[in-house]
Design an enzyme around this catalytic site. Structure first.
Site, PDB file in Angstrom:
ATOM      1  N   HIS A  90      10.940   0.227  -1.148  1.00 22.68           N
ATOM      2  CA  HIS A  90      10.140   1.432  -1.930  1.00 22.68           C
ATOM      3  C   HIS A  90       9.229   0.216  -2.772  1.00 22.68           C
ATOM      4  O   HIS A  90      10.485  -0.346  -4.077  1.00 22.68           O
ATOM      5  CB  HIS A  90      10.698   1.764  -1.182  1.00 22.68           C
ATOM      6  CG  HIS A  90      10.292   3.439  -2.228  1.00 22.68           C
ATOM      7  ND1 HIS A  90       9.451   3.760  -1.764  1.00 22.68           N
ATOM      8  CD2 HIS A  90       9.668   3.965  -3.227  1.00 22.68           C
ATOM      9  CE1 HIS A  90       8.991   4.689  -2.294  1.00 22.68           C
ATOM     10  NE2 HIS A  90       9.392   5.191  -3.128  1.00 22.68           N
ATOM     11  N   GLN A 136       8.173   9.502   1.467  1.00 25.89           N
ATOM     12  CA  GLN A 136       8.760   8.452   1.659  1.00 25.89           C
ATOM     13  C   GLN A 136      10.736   8.056   1.351  1.00 25.89           C
ATOM     14  O   GLN A 136      10.917   7.855   2.007  1.00 25.89           O
ATOM     15  CB  GLN A 136       7.460   7.292   2.002  1.00 25.89           C
ATOM     16  CG  GLN A 136       7.202   7.277   2.673  1.00 25.89           C
ATOM     17  CD  GLN A 136       6.312   6.142   2.447  1.00 25.89           C
ATOM     18  OE1 GLN A 136       5.625   5.306   1.498  1.00 25.89           O
ATOM     19  NE2 GLN A 136       5.430   5.914   3.928  1.00 25.89           N
ATOM     20  N   GLU A 159       4.149  -0.771  -9.500  1.00 23.78           N
ATOM     21  CA  GLU A 159       3.014   0.017  -9.660  1.00 23.78           C
ATOM     22  C   GLU A 159       1.840   1.228  -8.984  1.00 23.78           C
ATOM     23  O   GLU A 159       1.358  -0.099 -10.140  1.00 23.78           O
ATOM     24  CB  GLU A 159       3.372   0.789 -11.506  1.00 23.78           C
ATOM     25  CG  GLU A 159       3.326   2.226 -11.264  1.00 23.78           C
ATOM     26  CD  GLU A 159       3.692   3.512 -11.080  1.00 23.78           C
ATOM     27  OE1 GLU A 159       3.059   4.319  -9.844  1.00 23.78           O
ATOM     28  OE2 GLU A 159       5.217   3.374 -11.234  1.00 23.78           O
ATOM     29  N   GLY A 160       1.257   1.040  -8.510  1.00 23.16           N
ATOM     30  CA  GLY A 160       0.019   1.376  -8.013  1.00 23.16           C
ATOM     31  C   GLY A 160      -0.799   0.329  -7.590  1.00 23.16           C
ATOM     32  O   GLY A 160      -1.860  -0.720  -7.830  1.00 23.16           O
ATOM     33  N   ARG A 161       0.497   0.157  -6.838  1.00 21.78           N
ATOM     34  CA  ARG A 161       0.257  -1.399  -5.514  1.00 21.78           C
ATOM     35  C   ARG A 161       0.294  -2.744  -7.069  1.00 21.78           C
ATOM     36  O   ARG A 161      -0.600  -3.533  -6.594  1.00 21.78           O
ATOM     37  CB  ARG A 161      -0.953  -0.747  -5.196  1.00 21.78           C
ATOM     38  CG  ARG A 161      -0.874  -0.106  -3.953  1.00 21.78           C
ATOM     39  CD  ARG A 161      -2.538   0.652  -3.402  1.00 21.78           C
ATOM     40  NE  ARG A 161      -2.624  -0.388  -2.463  1.00 21.78           N
ATOM     41  CZ  ARG A 161      -3.124  -0.186  -1.857  1.00 21.78           C
ATOM     42  NH1 ARG A 161      -2.405   0.410  -0.849  1.00 21.78           N
ATOM     43  NH2 ARG A 161      -3.650  -1.268  -0.779  1.00 21.78           N
ATOM     44  N   ASP A 220      -4.027  -5.285  -3.937  1.00 19.57           N
ATOM     45  CA  ASP A 220      -2.810  -5.503  -3.560  1.00 19.57           C
ATOM     46  C   ASP A 220      -1.863  -6.555  -3.671  1.00 19.57           C
ATOM     47  O   ASP A 220      -1.973  -7.855  -3.205  1.00 19.57           O
ATOM     48  CB  ASP A 220      -2.422  -5.034  -1.884  1.00 19.57           C
ATOM     49  CG  ASP A 220      -0.789  -4.793  -1.936  1.00 19.57           C
ATOM     50  OD1 ASP A 220      -0.116  -4.714  -2.723  1.00 19.57           O
ATOM     51  OD2 ASP A 220      -0.777  -4.216  -0.941  1.00 19.57           O
ATOM     52  N   ARG A 226       1.270  -6.632  -4.344  1.00 20.86           N
ATOM     53  CA  ARG A 226       2.463  -6.533  -4.641  1.00 20.86           C
ATOM     54  C   ARG A 226       3.649  -7.372  -4.152  1.00 20.86           C
ATOM     55  O   ARG A 226       2.722  -8.530  -3.183  1.00 20.86           O
ATOM     56  CB  ARG A 226       3.184  -5.485  -3.841  1.00 20.86           C
ATOM     57  CG  ARG A 226       2.780  -4.160  -4.653  1.00 20.86           C
ATOM     58  CD  ARG A 226       2.619  -2.768  -3.913  1.00 20.86           C
ATOM     59  NE  ARG A 226       2.078  -2.826  -2.695  1.00 20.86           N
ATOM     60  CZ  ARG A 226       2.477  -1.434  -1.508  1.00 20.86           C
ATOM     61  NH1 ARG A 226       3.415  -0.685  -2.166  1.00 20.86           N
ATOM     62  NH2 ARG A 226       1.313  -2.134  -0.985  1.00 20.86           N
ATOM     63  N   THR A 276       8.968   0.753   7.679  1.00 23.51           N
ATOM     64  CA  THR A 276       7.851   0.648   7.057  1.00 23.51           C
ATOM     65  C   THR A 276       6.377   1.156   8.107  1.00 23.51           C
ATOM     66  O   THR A 276       6.716   1.523   9.630  1.00 23.51           O
ATOM     67  CB  THR A 276       6.831  -0.567   6.797  1.00 23.51           C
ATOM     68  OG1 THR A 276       6.317  -0.768   5.470  1.00 23.51           O
ATOM     69  CG2 THR A 276       7.297  -1.228   7.542  1.00 23.51           C
TER      70      THR A 276
END
Ligand SMILES: [Zn+2]
Length: 247
Positions: free
Chosen positions: A97, A116, A139-141, A173, A175, A196
């Site tokens: 997450h 989620q 945070e924020g992708r 993105d 991440r 997911t």
């Protein structure tokens, strides 16, 4: 008798040095018993946190000495909630997450993150064994909370999630799941099933040979305020849509 050397021995028993990359190890701490109550939902999880520590801080003792000056409060750390016999159970489900200050803490309806998070905690307890990784720096992708507020302003002007991140000069993105995957491997060697809709998360675990079965999808919490956000996840970010999901 309480004294510092006893305290350090107690702490060192709960610390594990996990090799990560050329520069850093991860120092994993836990389990810490964490009873949780959210409305009618109650469960007791085992909680672990971790921090990256330079390889030269190679003993638990040096890490314990270094934390006072490490300014950890101004940096983000990730953690994981574990439920059941995570090391040994044949079947375990997990969620990776990404931190969402607005959705998880404030209950913002601009996204489905809060839904989620809480839904997957319930799913894991119902299943009997699993873990939720709560990933800082996502945070924020991956653009950070301040930039996320700028992205929201652009979204009010008609930009979608992806377009707003790009307009601010970020990649869409950024991440990364590598630390969490190393921690997962330190906690459990058997494969897991991932909760997911995100094919990038599936690919990250698959590349480490950690996936047992097909993913468990997690759609829900659709509201008029997050409809556009959810549609963008499917249209632009390749999220695996729910069968009835209208885009
Ligand atoms: Zn969110």
């Amino acid at each position: 008798m309480k004294n510092i050397s006893n305290a350090n021995e107690v702490l060192k028993d709960k610390m594990k040095i996990v090799p990560f990359n050329d520069k850093d190890n991860l120092c994993l701490v836990g389990p810490v018993k964490l009873p949780v109550k959210q409305g009618d939902f109650e469960a007791t999880f085992q909680w672990y946190t971790w921090v990256a520590a330079e390889k030269q801080l190679d003993t638990k003792e040096t890490i314990l000495h270094s934390i006072v000056n490490a300014e950890l409060a101004s940096k983000q750390q990730s953690s994981v909630l574990v439920y059941g016999d995570f090391t040994n159970a044949d079947d375990a489900i997990i969620r990776m997450h990404s931190i969402c200050h607005t959705g998880d803490i404030f209950g913002s309806q601009r996204c489905d993150c809060g839904y989620q998070l809480h839904e997957s905690m319930k799913m894991i307890v119902e299943h009997g064994c699993g873990a939720i990784f709560y990933l800082a720096n996502h945070e924020g992708r991956g653009i950070g909370l301040f930039s996320k507020s700028l992205a929201y302003i652009l979204q009010e002007e008609g930009f979608d999630t992806v377009e707003a991140n790009l307009a601010l000069g970020f990649e869409d993105d950024t991440r990364n799941y590598e630390e969490a995957i190393r921690v997962l491997e330190a906690l459990r060697t058997k494969p897991v099933t991932l909760i997911t809709n995100n094919p990038k998360k599936l690919a990250a675990l698959k590349s480490h040979g950690l996936l047992a079965h097909d993913h468990i999808p997690l759609w829900g919490g659709l509201t008029e305020t997050n409809r556009h956000y959810l549609e963008t996840k499917v249209k632009k970010s390749g999220h695996i849509p729910e069968k009835q999901f209208i885009v």
